[in-house]
Design a protein around this motif. Structure first.
Motif, PDB file in Angstrom:
ATOM      1  N   SER A   2       0.838  -1.186   0.000  1.00 37.85           N
ATOM      2  CA  SER A   2       0.000   0.000   0.000  1.00 37.85           C
ATOM      3  C   SER A   2       0.877   1.240   0.000  1.00 37.85           C
ATOM      4  CB  SER A   2      -0.882   0.008   1.241  1.00 37.85           C
ATOM      5  OG  SER A   2      -0.061   0.088   2.400  1.00 37.85           O
ATOM      6  N   LEU A   3       0.240   2.421  -0.144  1.00 43.26           N
ATOM      7  CA  LEU A   3       1.000   3.655  -0.060  1.00 43.26           C
ATOM      8  C   LEU A   3       1.661   3.769   1.304  1.00 43.26           C
ATOM      9  CD1 LEU A   3       1.881   6.293  -1.261  1.00 43.26           C
ATOM     10  CD2 LEU A   3      -0.275   7.326  -0.530  1.00 43.26           C
ATOM     11  N   ALA A   4       0.948   3.354   2.348  1.00 46.82           N
ATOM     12  CA  ALA A   4       1.553   3.365   3.688  1.00 46.82           C
ATOM     13  C   ALA A   4       2.754   2.435   3.734  1.00 46.82           C
ATOM     14  CB  ALA A   4       0.518   2.955   4.740  1.00 46.82           C
ATOM     15  N   GLY A   5       2.651   1.295   3.037  1.00 42.38           N
ATOM     16  CA  GLY A   5       3.774   0.364   2.992  1.00 42.38           C
ATOM     17  C   GLY A   5       4.968   0.953   2.287  1.00 42.38           C
ATOM     18  N   VAL A   6       4.728   1.663   1.179  1.00 38.71           N
ATOM     19  CA  VAL A   6       5.816   2.341   0.465  1.00 38.71           C
ATOM     20  C   VAL A   6       6.473   3.371   1.371  1.00 38.71           C
ATOM     21  CG1 VAL A   6       6.354   3.916  -1.431  1.00 38.71           C
ATOM     22  CG2 VAL A   6       4.882   1.950  -1.829  1.00 38.71           C
ATOM     23  N   GLN A   7       5.640   4.159   2.081  1.00 41.49           N
ATOM     24  CA  GLN A   7       6.194   5.171   2.968  1.00 41.49           C
ATOM     25  C   GLN A   7       7.015   4.545   4.080  1.00 41.49           C
ATOM     26  OE1 GLN A   7       2.462   7.026   3.900  1.00 41.49           O
ATOM     27  NE2 GLN A   7       2.691   8.608   2.336  1.00 41.49           N
ATOM     28  N   ASP A   8       6.580   3.385   4.584  1.00 41.20           N
ATOM     29  CA  ASP A   8       7.331   2.692   5.625  1.00 41.20           C
ATOM     30  C   ASP A   8       8.680   2.232   5.092  1.00 41.20           C
ATOM     31  OD1 ASP A   8       7.658   1.268   8.214  1.00 41.20           O
ATOM     32  OD2 ASP A   8       7.578  -0.494   6.918  1.00 41.20           O
ATOM     33  N   LEU A   9       8.696   1.690   3.860  1.00 39.54           N
ATOM     34  CA  LEU A   9       9.959   1.258   3.273  1.00 39.54           C
ATOM     35  C   LEU A   9      10.894   2.442   3.084  1.00 39.54           C
ATOM     36  CD1 LEU A   9       8.806  -1.294   0.550  1.00 39.54           C
ATOM     37  CD2 LEU A   9       9.870  -1.794   2.751  1.00 39.54           C
ATOM     38  N   ARG A  72       1.166 -13.818  -5.586  1.00 38.86           N
ATOM     39  CA  ARG A  72       0.652 -12.545  -5.109  1.00 38.86           C
ATOM     40  C   ARG A  72      -0.871 -12.602  -4.978  1.00 38.86           C
ATOM     41  NH1 ARG A  72       4.243 -11.864  -9.210  1.00 38.86           N
ATOM     42  NH2 ARG A  72       6.273 -11.003  -8.577  1.00 38.86           N
ATOM     43  N   SER A  73      -1.390 -11.693  -4.213  1.00 35.27           N
ATOM     44  CA  SER A  73      -2.832 -11.507  -4.173  1.00 35.27           C
ATOM     45  C   SER A  73      -3.260 -10.865  -5.487  1.00 35.27           C
ATOM     46  CB  SER A  73      -3.198 -10.591  -3.007  1.00 35.27           C
ATOM     47  OG  SER A  73      -2.726  -9.273  -3.255  1.00 35.27           O
ATOM     48  N   PRO A  74      -4.563 -10.869  -5.802  1.00 38.36           N
ATOM     49  CA  PRO A  74      -5.014 -10.161  -7.002  1.00 38.36           C
ATOM     50  C   PRO A  74      -4.590  -8.698  -7.009  1.00 38.36           C
ATOM     51  CG  PRO A  74      -6.741 -11.595  -6.208  1.00 38.36           C
ATOM     52  CD  PRO A  74      -5.653 -11.614  -5.157  1.00 38.36           C
ATOM     53  N   ASN A  75      -4.672  -8.047  -5.844  1.00 32.05           N
ATOM     54  CA  ASN A  75      -4.215  -6.660  -5.774  1.00 32.05           C
ATOM     55  C   ASN A  75      -2.719  -6.560  -6.004  1.00 32.05           C
ATOM     56  OD1 ASN A  75      -6.735  -5.608  -5.365  1.00 32.05           O
ATOM     57  ND2 ASN A  75      -6.504  -5.332  -3.149  1.00 32.05           N
ATOM     58  N   GLY A  76      -1.961  -7.527  -5.501  1.00 22.58           N
ATOM     59  CA  GLY A  76      -0.521  -7.541  -5.731  1.00 22.58           C
ATOM     60  C   GLY A  76      -0.191  -7.715  -7.200  1.00 22.58           C
ATOM     61  N   ASN A  77      -0.928  -8.600  -7.890  1.00 17.76           N
ATOM     62  CA  ASN A  77      -0.718  -8.772  -9.321  1.00 17.76           C
ATOM     63  C   ASN A  77      -1.063  -7.502 -10.088  1.00 17.76           C
ATOM     64  OD1 ASN A  77       0.286 -11.414  -9.667  1.00 17.76           O
ATOM     65  ND2 ASN A  77      -1.741 -12.287  -9.342  1.00 17.76           N
ATOM     66  N   ALA A  78      -2.156  -6.843  -9.686  1.00 25.09           N
ATOM     67  CA  ALA A  78      -2.543  -5.604 -10.355  1.00 25.09           C
ATOM     68  C   ALA A  78      -1.477  -4.526 -10.168  1.00 25.09           C
ATOM     69  CB  ALA A  78      -3.891  -5.124  -9.826  1.00 25.09           C
ATOM     70  N   GLY A 107      29.283  -5.914  -6.403  1.00 24.65           N
ATOM     71  CA  GLY A 107      30.012  -7.026  -6.994  1.00 24.65           C
ATOM     72  C   GLY A 107      29.165  -7.913  -7.882  1.00 24.65           C
ATOM     73  N   GLY A 108      28.196  -7.329  -8.554  1.00 28.60           N
ATOM     74  CA  GLY A 108      27.375  -8.102  -9.482  1.00 28.60           C
ATOM     75  C   GLY A 108      26.093  -8.655  -8.895  1.00 28.60           C
ATOM     76  N   SER A 109      25.837  -8.400  -7.598  1.00 29.87           N
ATOM     77  CA  SER A 109      24.606  -8.869  -6.956  1.00 29.87           C
ATOM     78  C   SER A 109      23.950  -7.715  -6.202  1.00 29.87           C
ATOM     79  CB  SER A 109      24.892 -10.021  -5.991  1.00 29.87           C
ATOM     80  OG  SER A 109      25.447 -11.131  -6.668  1.00 29.87           O
ATOM     81  N   ALA A 110      22.670  -7.864  -5.944  1.00 34.60           N
ATOM     82  CA  ALA A 110      21.937  -6.847  -5.180  1.00 34.60           C
ATOM     83  C   ALA A 110      20.785  -7.519  -4.450  1.00 34.60           C
ATOM     84  CB  ALA A 110      21.414  -5.759  -6.107  1.00 34.60           C
ATOM     85  N   LEU A 111      20.578  -7.117  -3.212  1.00 29.66           N
ATOM     86  CA  LEU A 111      19.459  -7.624  -2.415  1.00 29.66           C
ATOM     87  C   LEU A 111      18.526  -6.453  -2.143  1.00 29.66           C
ATOM     88  CD1 LEU A 111      18.243 -10.056  -0.883  1.00 29.66           C
ATOM     89  CD2 LEU A 111      19.514  -9.290   1.134  1.00 29.66           C
ATOM     90  N   GLU A 112      17.304  -6.531  -2.690  1.00 32.86           N
ATOM     91  CA  GLU A 112      16.357  -5.422  -2.606  1.00 32.86           C
ATOM     92  C   GLU A 112      14.972  -5.935  -2.200  1.00 32.86           C
ATOM     93  OE1 GLU A 112      17.014  -2.206  -3.257  1.00 32.86           O
ATOM     94  OE2 GLU A 112      19.050  -2.377  -4.074  1.00 32.86           O
ATOM     95  N   PRO A 113      14.189  -5.103  -1.519  1.00 27.43           N
ATOM     96  CA  PRO A 113      12.810  -5.511  -1.205  1.00 27.43           C
ATOM     97  C   PRO A 113      12.008  -5.713  -2.491  1.00 27.43           C
ATOM     98  CG  PRO A 113      13.457  -3.552   0.034  1.00 27.43           C
ATOM     99  CD  PRO A 113      14.513  -3.770  -0.983  1.00 27.43           C
ATOM    100  N   SER A 114      11.148  -6.697  -2.501  1.00 29.09           N
ATOM    101  CA  SER A 114      10.285  -6.924  -3.659  1.00 29.09           C
ATOM    102  C   SER A 114       9.235  -5.824  -3.729  1.00 29.09           C
ATOM    103  CB  SER A 114       9.597  -8.290  -3.547  1.00 29.09           C
ATOM    104  OG  SER A 114       8.649  -8.454  -4.574  1.00 29.09           O
ATOM    105  N   LEU A 115       9.070  -5.238  -4.914  1.00 29.82           N
ATOM    106  CA  LEU A 115       8.050  -4.212  -5.100  1.00 29.82           C
ATOM    107  C   LEU A 115       6.650  -4.819  -5.166  1.00 29.82           C
ATOM    108  CD1 LEU A 115       9.623  -1.738  -7.678  1.00 29.82           C
ATOM    109  CD2 LEU A 115       9.587  -1.601  -5.184  1.00 29.82           C
ATOM    110  N   ALA A 116       6.572  -6.079  -5.536  1.00 31.59           N
ATOM    111  CA  ALA A 116       5.276  -6.768  -5.620  1.00 31.59           C
ATOM    112  C   ALA A 116       5.403  -8.097  -4.883  1.00 31.59           C
ATOM    113  CB  ALA A 116       4.878  -6.976  -7.071  1.00 31.59           C
TER     114      ALA A 116
END
Length: 205
Positions: A2-9, A72-78, A107-116
């Protein structure tokens, strides 16, 4: 997400490759799910527990053949569809190009939070361990033990001595080929059990 989730990240410094316009676009309000099929995908994925993730990582092929896998949930897929459209409409780049351009590589790798992220029980976070295509071909079959070691090394880089990487419970697996939505970039899905972390490790992550 959610937008709140984005703001938390953003507050936690985890959205290093999420631009502000994109964050607003993908966090737009969505219609309530009523069990429909969305974009041809199953709309009824159940939340995965920690035990579900471990079982899936141990025997993906058989579980996939039986129709059992996280999603993902349907909302997550959307939201994921909106993200891909946003990349094309605003940056005229593909999903894969956006990843290569904006994740923070080490060094060729990255660990990032999933956007979906996948639909998960509370206390579990979904991250992605990316491998730059200039270093690792997209069709590489990744070794789970090696991937977990790389993920832990990147976690150690983030916590910077605040806690031991061994204090960060994680499950790591590469999806089976039919489920790889970005096949040109080799990547594993990393799940962090943040709900059971020591406070020092949780704050550092």
């Amino acid at each position: 997400l959610s937008l709140a989730g984005v703001q938390d990240l953003e507050h936690r410094g985890m959205c290093r490759w999420l631009t502000a316009p994109l964050a607003i676009a993908i966090a737009a309000p969505q219609a309530e799910c009523r069990g429909r099929i969305v974009s041809g995908r199953c709309a009824l994925h159940r939340p995965y527990s920690w035990e579900d993730l471990k079982a899936h990582a141990a025997n993906q092929s058989a579980r996939y053949a039986a129709g059992e896998y996280p999603g993902r949930s349907p909302n997550g897929n959307a939201m994921y569809d909106r993200y891909k459209r946003w990349c094309i409409e605003h940056g005229r780049i593909s999903n894969a190009d956006y990843v290569v351009r904006y994740v923070r590589w080490h060094g060729g790798s990255a660990l990032e939070p999933s956007l979906a992220p996948y639909l998960l029980d509370d206390g579990i976070e979904h991250w992605i361990l990316w491998h730059h295509p200039n270093k690792t071909p997209g069709d590489t079959e990744l070794d789970p033990a090696s991937e977990a070691a790389v993920a832990r090394a990147l976690v150690a880089r983030e916590i910077k001595g605040e806690a031991s990487p061994s204090d960060v419970p994680l499950v790591c697996f590469q999806n089976v080929p039919p489920l790889r939505s970005i096949p040109t970039i080799a990547h594993s899905h990393v799940f962090l059990r943040v709900g059971s972390m020591l406070p020092e490790a949780r704050r550092a992550i």
